[in-house]
Design a protein around this motif. Sequence first.
Motif, PDB file in Angstrom:
ATOM      1  N   VAL A  35       0.830  -1.210   0.000  1.00  0.00           N
ATOM      2  CA  VAL A  35       0.000   0.000   0.000  1.00  0.00           C
ATOM      3  C   VAL A  35       0.866   1.263   0.000  1.00  0.00           C
ATOM      4  N   PRO A  36       1.834   1.403   0.928  1.00  0.00           N
ATOM      5  CA  PRO A  36       2.689   2.597   0.859  1.00  0.00           C
ATOM      6  C   PRO A  36       3.495   2.690  -0.433  1.00  0.00           C
ATOM      7  N   LEU A  37       3.906   1.551  -1.000  1.00  0.00           N
ATOM      8  CA  LEU A  37       4.645   1.577  -2.259  1.00  0.00           C
ATOM      9  C   LEU A  37       3.779   2.110  -3.397  1.00  0.00           C
ATOM     10  N   ILE A  38       2.553   1.583  -3.489  1.00  0.00           N
ATOM     11  CA  ILE A  38       1.659   1.982  -4.586  1.00  0.00           C
ATOM     12  C   ILE A  38       1.232   3.438  -4.437  1.00  0.00           C
ATOM     13  N   VAL A  39       0.759   3.787  -3.234  1.00  0.00           N
ATOM     14  CA  VAL A  39       0.270   5.151  -3.007  1.00  0.00           C
ATOM     15  C   VAL A  39       1.411   6.155  -3.110  1.00  0.00           C
ATOM     16  N   GLY A  40       2.552   5.831  -2.505  1.00  0.00           N
ATOM     17  CA  GLY A  40       3.693   6.741  -2.530  1.00  0.00           C
ATOM     18  C   GLY A  40       4.171   7.040  -3.940  1.00  0.00           C
ATOM     19  N   LYS A  41       4.312   6.003  -4.770  1.00  0.00           N
ATOM     20  CA  LYS A  41       4.755   6.196  -6.151  1.00  0.00           C
ATOM     21  C   LYS A  41       3.716   6.968  -6.963  1.00  0.00           C
ATOM     22  N   SER A  42       2.439   6.681  -6.737  1.00  0.00           N
ATOM     23  CA  SER A  42       1.370   7.350  -7.481  1.00  0.00           C
ATOM     24  C   SER A  42       1.301   8.838  -7.154  1.00  0.00           C
ATOM     25  N   LEU A  43       1.659   9.199  -5.912  1.00  0.00           N
ATOM     26  CA  LEU A  43       1.581  10.601  -5.497  1.00  0.00           C
ATOM     27  C   LEU A  43       2.922  11.319  -5.654  1.00  0.00           C
ATOM     28  N   GLY A  44       3.886  10.656  -6.267  1.00  0.00           N
ATOM     29  CA  GLY A  44       5.151  11.306  -6.583  1.00  0.00           C
ATOM     30  C   GLY A  44       6.104  11.470  -5.418  1.00  0.00           C
ATOM     31  N   LEU A  45       5.983  10.635  -4.385  1.00  0.00           N
ATOM     32  CA  LEU A  45       6.905  10.710  -3.256  1.00  0.00           C
ATOM     33  C   LEU A  45       8.261  10.118  -3.642  1.00  0.00           C
ATOM     34  N   THR A  46       9.313  10.607  -3.011  1.00  0.00           N
ATOM     35  CA  THR A  46      10.652  10.101  -3.287  1.00  0.00           C
ATOM     36  C   THR A  46      10.849   8.733  -2.639  1.00  0.00           C
ATOM     37  N   SER A  47      11.888   8.017  -3.063  1.00  0.00           N
ATOM     38  CA  SER A  47      12.183   6.700  -2.484  1.00  0.00           C
ATOM     39  C   SER A  47      12.423   6.806  -0.985  1.00  0.00           C
ATOM     40  N   GLU A  48      13.094   7.884  -0.567  1.00  0.00           N
ATOM     41  CA  GLU A  48      13.359   8.082   0.860  1.00  0.00           C
ATOM     42  C   GLU A  48      12.063   8.302   1.627  1.00  0.00           C
ATOM     43  N   GLN A  49      11.135   9.078   1.054  1.00  0.00           N
ATOM     44  CA  GLN A  49       9.844   9.318   1.699  1.00  0.00           C
ATOM     45  C   GLN A  49       9.026   8.032   1.791  1.00  0.00           C
ATOM     46  N   ILE A  50       9.061   7.241   0.722  1.00  0.00           N
ATOM     47  CA  ILE A  50       8.323   5.972   0.729  1.00  0.00           C
ATOM     48  C   ILE A  50       8.900   5.033   1.785  1.00  0.00           C
ATOM     49  N   ALA A  51      10.232   4.987   1.900  1.00  0.00           N
ATOM     50  CA  ALA A  51      10.869   4.147   2.921  1.00  0.00           C
ATOM     51  C   ALA A  51      10.463   4.597   4.318  1.00  0.00           C
ATOM     52  N   THR A  52      10.342   5.914   4.507  1.00  0.00           N
ATOM     53  CA  THR A  52       9.912   6.448   5.805  1.00  0.00           C
ATOM     54  C   THR A  52       8.483   6.027   6.110  1.00  0.00           C
ATOM     55  N   ILE A  53       7.604   6.105   5.103  1.00  0.00           N
ATOM     56  CA  ILE A  53       6.206   5.706   5.304  1.00  0.00           C
ATOM     57  C   ILE A  53       6.117   4.228   5.653  1.00  0.00           C
ATOM     58  N   ILE A  54       6.943   3.398   4.998  1.00  0.00           N
ATOM     59  CA  ILE A  54       6.922   1.960   5.292  1.00  0.00           C
ATOM     60  C   ILE A  54       7.306   1.716   6.748  1.00  0.00           C
ATOM     61  N   SER A  55       8.333   2.408   7.223  1.00  0.00           N
ATOM     62  CA  SER A  55       8.753   2.248   8.623  1.00  0.00           C
ATOM     63  C   SER A  55       7.646   2.676   9.579  1.00  0.00           C
ATOM     64  N   ILE A  56       7.024   3.821   9.298  1.00  0.00           N
ATOM     65  CA  ILE A  56       5.921   4.288  10.148  1.00  0.00           C
ATOM     66  C   ILE A  56       4.769   3.302  10.085  1.00  0.00           C
ATOM     67  N   ASP A  57       4.511   2.793   8.884  1.00  0.00           N
ATOM     68  CA  ASP A  57       3.417   1.845   8.689  1.00  0.00           C
ATOM     69  C   ASP A  57       3.610   0.597   9.537  1.00  0.00           C
ATOM     70  N   LEU A  58       4.835   0.075   9.585  1.00  0.00           N
ATOM     71  CA  LEU A  58       5.107  -1.103  10.408  1.00  0.00           C
ATOM     72  C   LEU A  58       4.815  -0.813  11.873  1.00  0.00           C
ATOM     73  N   PHE A  59       5.210   0.385  12.326  1.00  0.00           N
ATOM     74  CA  PHE A  59       4.971   0.776  13.716  1.00  0.00           C
ATOM     75  C   PHE A  59       3.472   0.808  14.008  1.00  0.00           C
ATOM     76  N   VAL A  60       2.703   1.447  13.122  1.00  0.00           N
ATOM     77  CA  VAL A  60       1.268   1.585  13.355  1.00  0.00           C
ATOM     78  C   VAL A  60       0.553   0.248  13.180  1.00  0.00           C
ATOM     79  N   CYS A  61       1.022  -0.604  12.259  1.00  0.00           N
ATOM     80  CA  CYS A  61       0.458  -1.957  12.130  1.00  0.00           C
ATOM     81  C   CYS A  61       0.586  -2.708  13.456  1.00  0.00           C
ATOM     82  N   GLY A  62       1.786  -2.644  14.035  1.00  0.00           N
ATOM     83  CA  GLY A  62       2.012  -3.316  15.310  1.00  0.00           C
ATOM     84  C   GLY A  62       1.164  -2.741  16.419  1.00  0.00           C
TER      85      GLY A  62
END
Length: 446
Positions: A35-62
């Motif tokens: 989800v963060p990969l698809i949404v991040g790329k579609s909204l033009g986020l940088t690779s670093e921003q997408i990696a940050t969202i993935i890390s936050i996502d793991l935290f919130v999933c837990g």
Amino acid sequence: MIKQNDALNEKLPIKKLIPLGLQHILAMYAGAVMVPLIVGKSLGLTSEQIATIISIDLFVCGLSTLIQVIGIGKFAGIKLPVVLGCSFTAVGPMIIIGKDFGIGAVYGSIICGGLFVLIISPLFGKLLKFFPTVVVGSVITLIGLSLIPVAINNAAGGIGSANFGNPENLAIALFVIIVIVLINKFSNGFMQAISILIGIVAGTILAYILGLLDFSSVSNASFFKFSAIPFTFGKPTFVLSAIITMCLVSLVSMIESTGVFFATGNIVGKDIKEKDIVKGLRAEGLAQVIGGIFNTFPYTTFSQNVGVISLTGVKSKFVVIAAGYMLMILSFFPKFASLAIIIPAPVLGGAMIVMFGTVAIAGIRTLSTVDFSNNNNLLVAACSIAVGLGVAVVPGIFGQMPQMFKILFESGIVSGSVTAIILNIVLNWTEIKSSSNNTNIHEDVA
């Protein structure tokens, strides 16, 4: 012999909790990061921003998983061994909202959608009488069957991959299936319980031998970084049309989650009551609000992990609690977290085929207790499963329908569930009315 209620609360040693929890993480990890990969790329986020969202996502999933399984105050959670992850239903709407109104509107709509769930969850719990065994069994069967195309696509290499359908991909998926089957055939106890994990590890090793692993995501990731900071990508903005859209998406997720609650309850032997549904949906509402605050996504109960429980027979909620803590810990170590990203799609596909198949069988087992000499029940099950599966395998069926309609019904699970509920009301209304008069189904919500 451990009774079902005892199995749900069984405390296992750490040496078993870690691999069993890891197994649940691997089952949902692809969905959590896609989800963060698809949404991040579609909204033009940088690779670093997408990696940050993935890390936050793991935290919130837990964190969301722990809220659902352990509970916090009034947000008691359903206390079943379920895992929360990003809702795929929200991917399309989030991309549209982000492109039209900016990423702040995405997070504002997510927060409002979570508040919407919190407000209407007690009312949603009153609908429990519309979920008799024929509806529950149909929905559980449909959850498994509608996810199988996802498994097959992964087994072939993943949609959009350059080598989709390559015999090498299919061979790897088949190898994973064979490993899981052989372990379940020739072992028992703990080895059998972690058969999915062993299958994934074995498949990943085979992919490495064949030169199919890409370690670039691991080498580029930071070793330690705390990313879970509120409003990392900006403060939320509130746009009415975006909020209405996300509320509809949240309603769809509530229907899907209710089906997952029943499926999990059926497997672990817990009778799901009205108050359980309300508690589970409240926890999801809170998780969604947290997702908006931390600039991630709406969270829903993942159906993927039902297959893990069904196949392994491990019903302890403490395994999922361990998985929740592990997800939060992984969010602090991007390099370790990225290891799971390198697992090839065919490996996950092979494991998913087994897991999702077992979910479908759990639904069929539930349907086996239904009286099908009553043609009404036969029609409810037949039509709902056919409609839901049809929508799942032909997603373009609603291509010419209004956007709001597509948001609601492009999910096969939702289409099939709505069909089952409506047909049951139309065909079995006398039984529903009699059930309401003779049983006290509307329990007080704690």
